[in-house]
Design a protein around this motif. Structure first.
Motif, PDB file in Angstrom:
ATOM      1  N   ALA A 212     -25.750  -0.129  11.644  1.00  0.00           N
ATOM      2  CA  ALA A 212     -26.944   0.037  12.480  1.00  0.00           C
ATOM      3  C   ALA A 212     -27.825  -1.202  12.522  1.00  0.00           C
ATOM      4  O   ALA A 212     -28.524  -1.441  13.503  1.00  0.00           O
ATOM      5  N   THR A 213     -27.814  -1.984  11.446  1.00  0.00           N
ATOM      6  CA  THR A 213     -28.767  -3.093  11.357  1.00  0.00           C
ATOM      7  C   THR A 213     -28.112  -4.471  11.433  1.00  0.00           C
ATOM      8  O   THR A 213     -28.795  -5.482  11.487  1.00  0.00           O
ATOM      9  N   GLY A 214     -26.788  -4.502  11.383  1.00  0.00           N
ATOM     10  CA  GLY A 214     -26.094  -5.791  11.419  1.00  0.00           C
ATOM     11  C   GLY A 214     -25.887  -6.390  10.041  1.00  0.00           C
ATOM     12  O   GLY A 214     -25.516  -7.558   9.912  1.00  0.00           O
ATOM     13  N   ALA A 215     -26.110  -5.589   9.000  1.00  0.00           N
ATOM     14  CA  ALA A 215     -25.867  -6.077   7.634  1.00  0.00           C
ATOM     15  C   ALA A 215     -24.398  -5.864   7.281  1.00  0.00           C
ATOM     16  O   ALA A 215     -23.826  -4.822   7.605  1.00  0.00           O
ATOM     17  N   THR A 216     -23.819  -6.847   6.619  1.00  0.00           N
ATOM     18  CA  THR A 216     -22.396  -6.727   6.300  1.00  0.00           C
ATOM     19  C   THR A 216     -22.152  -6.536   4.807  1.00  0.00           C
ATOM     20  O   THR A 216     -21.024  -6.332   4.381  1.00  0.00           O
ATOM     21  N   LYS A 217     -23.229  -6.602   4.032  1.00  0.00           N
ATOM     22  CA  LYS A 217     -23.051  -6.483   2.580  1.00  0.00           C
ATOM     23  C   LYS A 217     -24.102  -5.555   1.991  1.00  0.00           C
ATOM     24  O   LYS A 217     -25.276  -5.633   2.365  1.00  0.00           O
ATOM     25  N   GLY A 218     -23.675  -4.707   1.093  1.00  0.00           N
ATOM     26  CA  GLY A 218     -24.607  -3.796   0.448  1.00  0.00           C
ATOM     27  C   GLY A 218     -24.531  -3.884  -1.065  1.00  0.00           C
ATOM     28  O   GLY A 218     -23.476  -4.197  -1.630  1.00  0.00           O
TER      29      GLY A 218
END
Ligand SMILES: Cc1cc2nc3c(=O)[nH]c(=O)nc-3n(C[C@H](O)[C@H](O)[C@H](O)COP(=O)(O)O)c2cc1C
Ligand code: SF4
Length: 518
Positions: A212-218
């Motif tokens: 949803a936000t364009g983040a690829t790492k958590g």
């Protein structure tokens, strides 16, 4: 057909001997040549009944508890495998009143499935939210989360969709999703229960957040006191990666998202989002001034979503069943369900997920069953160590962010700690100040120095030294901390102190009084 017997692997059940029960069951099954598989599930959250053993029957699951290793032989003699009667038999699990009265959305699978079986997860509705999300534009996912009314379950109750929108719109080559699993509040265990009992729901929620936000790492930031949660999460992440739920192409969507678990040493302030970011970056866990917001400049100065475990774990059902389904539960601006954690001096302690709006008194008296000691309830502290003490006179307060705030309280992470009439509220107020002094990151003066002065003033009141003057001084000090502190650790410590003074004034007038030493 092979019968399934469920014995929890949740830390609360383990602490009460679940491993010993599992070993005794395994040995007895082998000795009797029974066709049984033991599944190590998460907890149903009925702590006073742990270890809760369940058996799958044609009528549904039948529960027994609390089971000790020494009970195993008599349980099998009584026909446990077919759901036979026994002194420890609780009937059908779903009919146990504490469970039956709940609305389990976020915790629907917790205690039901094998936590590390992706097949089990899928067959109980798992991954449907993520499948829907990957077919949508990021802004549409954010809109759905916003419309659901979901607010952060970590304490501040900030709308999750708005936070995600800020990160989606922020410019940045890299963006991160950080899951706050520090869970430092007293009497709380919802995050741990999800990580140990249904880790894939958190993975799914984080993957949706990334897409949803364009983040690829958590990153999941948790504490060293949670070894079972850490191990279960790490195992589930590996399984999800191997199955293509995480990685370069989430569920074949062409969109990347991966994640890992990071462990802090366990400091209360490291649950505060900016101190958490510092700790995650390998620095000392000290609070950062805001702005910039983490959504603009967070982990390694990149736009970052920071959400609590329960906030993220509530997203899959919203993406599966729709915003309207979720926001249909609750009251006012508090939408959906909340996993209330009932602890302290209470008969029925555990996790109770329900729609917002249930009156506090009903939770304590009917669901919790009153005190474990059998004495009258004197006070309950809601919202962790920074939450206010509510007396019985406020038990009509509905479980709702605004209703609690209107009475100078907070819901926080929805932990409730119950105290009976032997509690000394002056001691509790002193403890709040002492806790703040120990846990303060030291960055600002009202918290660092104020909390130490608070302990001293509470001691003077207890010793009967100029009590009236010192009570005024304590109230004044609370005012300075409330409005002068940089973060909520110093800013909210006054809540337990002032509520104790307001609702239990007699405890602040210890007799006999003595004159000032000088
Ligand atoms: C002293 C302090 C401790 C906190 N501890 C936690 C925590 O353990 N877990 C958590 O989710 N939020 C905690 N918070 C709140 C976080 O700063 C932040 O608001 C939250 O992680 C945001 O996620 P949410 O919007 O999903 O609630 C804490 C805040 C303060 C001031
Ligand atoms: S209020 Fe306390 S914990 Fe928060 S920044 Fe100030 S010193 Fe640190």
């Amino acid at each position: 057909m092979t019968t399934k017997i469920y014995i929890p692997r949740d830390a609360a059940a383990l602490a009460l001997g679940a491993d010993k029960v599992a070993k005794a069951m395994e040995d007895a099954i082998a000795a009797r040549g029974l066709d049984v598989t033991i599944v190590r599930n998460g907890s149903r959250g009925l702590h006073w009944l742990e270890p809760l053993v369940e058996v799958e029957t044609s009528e549904g699951r039948v529960a027994y508890g609390p089971v000790r290793a020494r009970d195993v032989a008599s349980l099998l003699d009584a026909g446990l495998v077919a759901g036979g009667d026994h002194a420890l038999c609780l009937g059908k699990t779903e009919d146990i009143p504490f469970l039956k009265q709940q609305t389990r959305l976020t915790f629907a699978r917790c205690g039901v499935i094998d936590p590390v079986s992706l097949d089990d997860y899928r067959s109980h509705g798992g991954l449907r939210g993520l499948e829907n999300a990957i077919a949508m534009e990021p802004m549409a996912i954010v809109a759905q989360v916003t419309e659901s009314g979901l607010r952060g379950r970590g304490g501040a109750g900030f709308p999750t969709g708005i936070k995600w929108k800020t990160v989606l719109e922020a410019a940045g080559e890299r963006k991160y999703i950080v899951c706050n699993a520090d869970e430092g509040d007293s009497g709380t265990f919802a995050d741990r229960m999800i990580m140990e009992g249904d880790p894939f729901v958190l993975i799914e929620g984080m993957a949706i957040s990334g897409i949803a936000t364009g983040a690829t790492k958590g990153f999941i930031y948790t504490r060293s006191e949670y070894p079972h949660a850490i191990a279960t999460m790490a195992q589930a992440i590996e399984i999800a990666r191997a199955a293509g739920v995480l990685g370069q192409s989430v569920l074949g969507s062409g969109r990347a998202f991966d994640m890992e678990v990071r462990t802090g040493a366990g400091a209360y302030v490291c649950g505060e989002e900016t101190a958490l970011l510092n700790s995650l970056e390998g620095k000392r866990g000290i609070v950062r001034a805001k702005p910039p917001l983490p959504a603009h400049k967070g982990l390694f100065d990149c736009p970052t979503v920071i959400n609590n475990v329960i906030s993220l774990a509530s997203v899959p059902i919203i993406m599966d069943k729709g915003a309207a389904f979720y926001r249909d539960f609750g009251m006012g601006r508090s939408r959906g369900t909340i996993p209330i954690q009932i602890a302290g001096n209470v008969r029925h302690s555990g996790l109770f997920e329900t729609a917002f709006g249930l009156p506090l008194g009903e939770i304590i008296d009917h669901i919790g069953g009153g005190t474990a000691s059998g004495r009258p309830v004197k006070a309950v502290q809601v919202g962790g160590p920074l939450g206010a003490y509510f007396p019985r006179a406020l038990f009509d307060t509905p479980f709702d962010y605004e209703a609690f705030a209107a009475r100078d309280g907070l819901i926080g992470h929805a932990g409730i700690v119950v105290f009976d009439d032997t509690a000394d509220m002056l001691k509790q107020a002193r403890f709040a100040m002492e806790f703040c002094a120990i846990e303060s990151c030291g960055k600002c003066t009202p918290c660092r120095i104020g909390s130490i002065r608070g302990v001293e003033v509470a001691d003077k009141i207890a010793a009967g030294i100029e009590p009236e003057k010192n009570r005024e001084l304590l109230a004044d000090l609370c005012n300075t901390m409330k409005f002068g502190s940089l973060c909520a650790l110093g800013g909210f410590t006054p809540y337990p102190v002032v509520s104790a003074m307001t609702h239990f004034p007699d405890d602040f007038r210890p007799a006999p009084l003595v004159e000032a030493a000088e």
